[in-house]
Design a protein around this motif. Sequence first.
Motif, mmCIF file in Angstrom:
data_model
loop_
_atom_site.group_PDB
_atom_site.id
_atom_site.type_symbol
_atom_site.label_atom_id
_atom_site.label_comp_id
_atom_site.label_asym_id
_atom_site.label_seq_id
_atom_site.Cartn_x
_atom_site.Cartn_y
_atom_site.Cartn_z
ATOM 1 N N SER A 1 -23.240 -24.289 -0.135
ATOM 2 C CA SER A 1 -24.086 -25.186 0.656
ATOM 3 C C SER A 1 -24.680 -24.485 1.866
ATOM 4 N N ARG A 2 -23.911 -23.551 2.454
ATOM 5 C CA ARG A 2 -24.385 -22.863 3.650
ATOM 6 C C ARG A 2 -25.629 -22.021 3.374
ATOM 7 N N ILE A 3 -25.734 -21.504 2.161
ATOM 8 C CA ILE A 3 -26.882 -20.644 1.868
ATOM 9 C C ILE A 3 -28.084 -21.447 1.369
ATOM 10 N N ALA A 4 -27.860 -22.734 1.063
ATOM 11 C CA ALA A 4 -28.928 -23.530 0.455
ATOM 12 C C ALA A 4 -30.167 -23.609 1.339
ATOM 13 N N GLY A 5 -29.957 -23.817 2.629
ATOM 14 C CA GLY A 5 -31.097 -23.962 3.525
ATOM 15 C C GLY A 5 -31.689 -22.654 3.997
ATOM 16 N N LYS A 6 -31.066 -21.537 3.631
ATOM 17 C CA LYS A 6 -31.515 -20.226 4.117
ATOM 18 C C LYS A 6 -32.265 -19.426 3.054
ATOM 19 N N ARG A 7 -32.279 -19.927 1.827
ATOM 20 C CA ARG A 7 -32.940 -19.179 0.765
ATOM 21 C C ARG A 7 -34.448 -19.169 0.957
ATOM 22 N N THR A 8 -35.051 -18.068 0.602
ATOM 23 C CA THR A 8 -36.517 -17.973 0.600
ATOM 24 C C THR A 8 -36.965 -17.641 -0.816
ATOM 25 N N GLU A 9 -38.111 -18.163 -1.210
ATOM 26 C CA GLU A 9 -38.618 -17.924 -2.561
ATOM 27 C C GLU A 9 -38.917 -16.457 -2.778
ATOM 28 N N ASN A 10 -38.531 -15.963 -3.957
ATOM 29 C CA ASN A 10 -38.831 -14.581 -4.327
ATOM 30 C C ASN A 10 -40.295 -14.452 -4.749
ATOM 31 N N VAL A 11 -40.858 -13.268 -4.574
ATOM 32 C CA VAL A 11 -42.224 -13.007 -5.043
ATOM 33 C C VAL A 11 -42.286 -13.220 -6.554
ATOM 34 N N ASP A 12 -41.335 -12.615 -7.282
ATOM 35 C CA ASP A 12 -41.183 -12.864 -8.712
ATOM 36 C C ASP A 12 -40.143 -13.957 -8.881
ATOM 37 N N LEU A 13 -40.502 -15.029 -9.566
ATOM 38 C CA LEU A 13 -39.563 -16.128 -9.770
ATOM 39 C C LEU A 13 -38.303 -15.594 -10.444
ATOM 40 N N THR A 14 -37.157 -15.811 -9.814
ATOM 41 C CA THR A 14 -35.905 -15.249 -10.318
ATOM 42 C C THR A 14 -35.033 -16.337 -10.926
ATOM 43 N N PHE A 15 -34.772 -16.191 -12.233
ATOM 44 C CA PHE A 15 -33.839 -17.068 -12.932
ATOM 45 C C PHE A 15 -32.449 -16.449 -12.856
ATOM 46 N N LEU A 16 -31.428 -17.294 -12.671
ATOM 47 C CA LEU A 16 -30.047 -16.816 -12.611
ATOM 48 C C LEU A 16 -29.245 -17.427 -13.755
ATOM 49 N N PHE A 17 -28.511 -16.574 -14.456
ATOM 50 C CA PHE A 17 -27.515 -17.014 -15.446
ATOM 51 C C PHE A 17 -26.174 -16.504 -14.973
ATOM 52 N N CYS A 18 -25.150 -17.351 -14.996
ATOM 53 C CA CYS A 18 -23.809 -16.957 -14.550
ATOM 54 C C CYS A 18 -22.804 -17.436 -15.594
ATOM 55 N N GLY A 19 -22.175 -16.493 -16.279
ATOM 56 C CA GLY A 19 -21.213 -16.848 -17.323
ATOM 57 C C GLY A 19 -20.986 -15.655 -18.232
ATOM 58 N N GLN A 20 -20.176 -15.854 -19.258
ATOM 59 C CA GLN A 20 -19.940 -14.783 -20.223
ATOM 60 C C GLN A 20 -21.183 -14.552 -21.087
ATOM 61 N N LEU B 1 -19.809 -15.016 -5.273
ATOM 62 C CA LEU B 1 -20.807 -15.782 -6.030
ATOM 63 C C LEU B 1 -21.897 -16.416 -5.167
ATOM 64 N N PRO B 2 -21.578 -16.964 -3.986
ATOM 65 C CA PRO B 2 -22.659 -17.571 -3.189
ATOM 66 C C PRO B 2 -23.812 -16.609 -2.912
ATOM 67 N N LEU B 3 -23.517 -15.323 -2.715
ATOM 68 C CA LEU B 3 -24.581 -14.353 -2.460
ATOM 69 C C LEU B 3 -25.463 -14.165 -3.693
ATOM 70 N N GLU B 4 -24.876 -14.283 -4.876
ATOM 71 C CA GLU B 4 -25.669 -14.181 -6.101
ATOM 72 C C GLU B 4 -26.603 -15.388 -6.240
ATOM 73 N N PHE B 5 -26.075 -16.565 -5.975
ATOM 74 C CA PHE B 5 -26.899 -17.775 -6.066
ATOM 75 C C PHE B 5 -28.004 -17.759 -5.011
ATOM 76 N N ALA B 6 -27.729 -17.105 -3.883
ATOM 77 C CA ALA B 6 -28.728 -17.050 -2.808
ATOM 78 C C ALA B 6 -29.953 -16.232 -3.209
ATOM 79 N N GLN B 7 -29.804 -15.346 -4.209
ATOM 80 C CA GLN B 7 -30.919 -14.495 -4.618
ATOM 81 C C GLN B 7 -31.790 -15.132 -5.701
ATOM 82 N N ALA B 8 -31.433 -16.342 -6.136
ATOM 83 C CA ALA B 8 -32.127 -16.964 -7.266
ATOM 84 C C ALA B 8 -33.075 -18.063 -6.806
ATOM 85 N N ASP B 9 -34.012 -18.403 -7.684
ATOM 86 C CA ASP B 9 -34.912 -19.545 -7.476
ATOM 87 C C ASP B 9 -34.565 -20.707 -8.400
ATOM 88 N N VAL B 10 -34.106 -20.384 -9.600
ATOM 89 C CA VAL B 10 -33.803 -21.400 -10.622
ATOM 90 C C VAL B 10 -32.555 -20.966 -11.366
#
Length: 358
Positions: free
Chosen positions: A169-188, A249-258
């Motif tokens: 939640s702390r990183i939610a308001g601090k994220r900025t949109e990437n120039v290239d839309l970044t999709f994140l997948f997290c799992g095996q 993990l929060p730092l990874e989610f902070a780098q994503a757009d979707v």
Amino acid sequence: MGVLSVVPSPYQRDLFEALSRRPEVALSVFYQERQPHDSPWPEQPLAAYEKILPGFALRLGMVRSHFNWSLPLVDHFDLWIINASLTSATAQALMRGALTGKKWLFWGERLTPPGSSWKGLAQDYLANALEGATGILSIGSLARRDYERRFPALRHATIPYCTRLEDFSRIAGKRTENVDLTFLFCGQMIPRKGIDLLLSAFARLVAEGLPVKLRLVGREAGLPGLLKPFARAVQERIVYAGFCAPGALPLEFAQADVFVIPSRHDGWGVVVNQALASGLPVLASDQVGAACDYVISGENGLLFPAGDEEALYLAMKQMATHRERIRPWGEKSIFQAKTLTPEAGAEKLVQAIHQALS
């Protein structure tokens, strides 16, 4: 209250910790294993109410069964919760033996669809042990519908996985949109998680010249082989970040757009909780338990049929070509995450306990 669980997973322990602080609950949690040999989670110290039972686990194909001893006397507790796989010999022995005539609840995910008729028969036999339960606590509405169909005479409630999300939640308001839309997948990186569908859908976006990137987080599994068929132009837009400990993990989610989770089957999917708290729109298959309960198509993400690469591609393309939706959909995700705190889960669990004891 006694709880039989599998391992000290952070996904259950946050809820157990919140439950232990409730004045009306004297909690004891018994784990069947400290952690499997292939566990990605670092070991953490146990709380005073937690204990590892002596025993061992056997693997047959994809199935693991636990065999434990030195179990506490069931009569020492007013109520038991079984939060274990139905393939566990320990859980089966308790449900069919020592807990007969006692008050106990089963708390579990939706059963994985059997791949053959004989597996279906085996699953039905193991699940029949639940007929002796006082009630079933389903992890998500998909699971609840399945258990209600199987056991219509029992009491039913829905208790999702509720984990600590403050760092996300702390990183939610601090994220900025990437120039290239970044999709994140997290799992095996395995077929059940739909990673093959995701790579194919993403490659189509790259071929169309859309400015997109894909970030993959989790255990590598079969990823190298899955990437081989794709052109260098596609592979250059994919970043494999490896496995990340929970704290990173929060730092990874902070780098994503979707966030994207295209699983063919996922009983719940705690990564959806984390994506919501991070303020990300979520693209998910309709076989992901958490997404079916907390992702509203057109409001904070999109749901698509599991196994449908075309539908996944169209969902990803919609986000890549309508980037104005990212912020408002992300704000809706943050709102959805507020109901997934461990305290909220503990409150639901206490209500279910009172009903079971009444």
